[in-house]
Design a protein around this motif. Structure first.
Motif, PDB file in Angstrom:
ATOM      1  N   GLN A  28       0.833  -1.205   0.000  1.00  0.00           N
ATOM      2  CA  GLN A  28       0.000   0.000   0.000  1.00  0.00           C
ATOM      3  C   GLN A  28       0.867   1.254   0.000  1.00  0.00           C
ATOM      4  O   GLN A  28       0.565   2.223  -0.696  1.00  0.00           O
ATOM      5  N   THR A  29       1.938   1.237   0.746  1.00  0.00           N
ATOM      6  CA  THR A  29       2.840   2.384   0.806  1.00  0.00           C
ATOM      7  C   THR A  29       3.446   2.673  -0.569  1.00  0.00           C
ATOM      8  O   THR A  29       3.529   3.830  -0.987  1.00  0.00           O
ATOM      9  N   ILE A  30       3.827   1.634  -1.280  1.00  0.00           N
ATOM     10  CA  ILE A  30       4.449   1.813  -2.590  1.00  0.00           C
ATOM     11  C   ILE A  30       3.449   2.302  -3.635  1.00  0.00           C
ATOM     12  O   ILE A  30       3.753   3.165  -4.451  1.00  0.00           O
ATOM     13  N   SER A  31       2.236   1.780  -3.605  1.00  0.00           N
ATOM     14  CA  SER A  31       1.268   2.113  -4.661  1.00  0.00           C
ATOM     15  C   SER A  31       0.334   3.267  -4.308  1.00  0.00           C
ATOM     16  O   SER A  31      -0.446   3.702  -5.151  1.00  0.00           O
ATOM     17  N   TYR A  32       0.411   3.808  -3.107  1.00  0.00           N
ATOM     18  CA  TYR A  32      -0.549   4.821  -2.659  1.00  0.00           C
ATOM     19  C   TYR A  32      -0.582   6.096  -3.512  1.00  0.00           C
ATOM     20  O   TYR A  32      -1.666   6.637  -3.734  1.00  0.00           O
ATOM     21  N   PRO A  33       0.539   6.605  -4.013  1.00  0.00           N
ATOM     22  CA  PRO A  33       0.445   7.803  -4.867  1.00  0.00           C
ATOM     23  C   PRO A  33      -0.472   7.612  -6.082  1.00  0.00           C
ATOM     24  O   PRO A  33      -1.140   8.551  -6.515  1.00  0.00           O
ATOM     25  N   PHE A  34      -0.551   6.402  -6.607  1.00  0.00           N
ATOM     26  CA  PHE A  34      -1.476   6.130  -7.710  1.00  0.00           C
ATOM     27  C   PHE A  34      -2.920   6.258  -7.240  1.00  0.00           C
ATOM     28  O   PHE A  34      -3.792   6.711  -7.977  1.00  0.00           O
ATOM     29  N   ASP A  35      -3.185   5.845  -6.003  1.00  0.00           N
ATOM     30  CA  ASP A  35      -4.531   5.932  -5.444  1.00  0.00           C
ATOM     31  C   ASP A  35      -4.956   7.394  -5.256  1.00  0.00           C
ATOM     32  O   ASP A  35      -6.084   7.765  -5.563  1.00  0.00           O
ATOM     33  N   VAL A  36      -4.035   8.203  -4.759  1.00  0.00           N
ATOM     34  CA  VAL A  36      -4.313   9.641  -4.581  1.00  0.00           C
ATOM     35  C   VAL A  36      -4.580  10.278  -5.939  1.00  0.00           C
ATOM     36  O   VAL A  36      -5.531  11.066  -6.101  1.00  0.00           O
TER      37      VAL A  36
END
Length: 191
Positions: free
Chosen positions: A114-122
């Motif tokens: 989640q930490t690695i992919s979170y900028p995509f979620d934002v």
């Protein structure tokens, strides 16, 4: 990915309805939201704003979570087999993680992924909100959206805004998902 593509319009409408502020309702309901987005935001393609960061975020999330879980599992079983492992119920010659260790490894794997992919979620969320936000014209593409968020809010308060709250959802979810996966492998005699 197919499931995400097929259900993405529903997520778009959900985000728009959830973002409405009390007293300032742009949409009167689900059907109205669908009709308005279709009419005012480019027809069918209006429902897919933010799909690219969603798809691009899925690969690192899945890859990192499975890699991390697999690594934690193999390292744990090789370095502390009696402390962390037990014989598999379907094949006593194979060691598997104890259930509570499985939960822990799954949760850690979920948090790292989640930490690695979170900028995509934002980025996805900001793109989905589209015309609801005053600066929407600066967030039309994934690249422009990431540049805008980083430039105006930075890393911690921009690209990772809300991550700690997201951990509350994703860590238990991944812990249960990986534990269920491991238990089902035993149930179906796949070890």
């Amino acid at each position: 990915m197919t499931a995400v593509i097929c259900t993405y319009p529903l997520d778009m409408v959900r985000v728009r309805l959830a973002f409405q502020v009390k007293g300032e309702h742009t949409y009167t309901g689900i059907i109205h939201a669908f009709k308005t987005i279709y009419a005012k935001e480019g027809g069918f393609f209006g429902f897919y704003r933010g799909l690219m960061p969603t798809i691009l975020g899925m690969a690192p999330y899945a890859g990192v979570s499975f890699f991390t879980f697999g690594t934690l599992k193999s390292v744990g079983l090789s370095h502390a087999p009696t402390l962390l492992g037990r014989p598999s119920s379907d094949n006593p010659n194979v060691l598997v993680l104890k259930t509570h260790i499985n939960l822990l490894c799954g949760g850690v794997a979920g948090a790292i992924a989640q930490t690695i992919s979170y900028p995509f979620d934002v980025t996805r969320r900001r793109m989905q909100l589209g015309t609801v936000l005053p600066e929407f014209e600066k967030c039309l593409t994934m690249r422009d959206t990431m540049k805008y968020v980083y430039g105006h809010h930075g890393i911690r308060k921009g690209l990772y805004r809300g991550l700690s709250l997201n951990y509350i959802r994703c860590v238990p979810s991944q812990a249960v998902a990986f534990t269920t996966y491991e238990l089902m492998k035993q149930f179906f005699h796949l070890n």
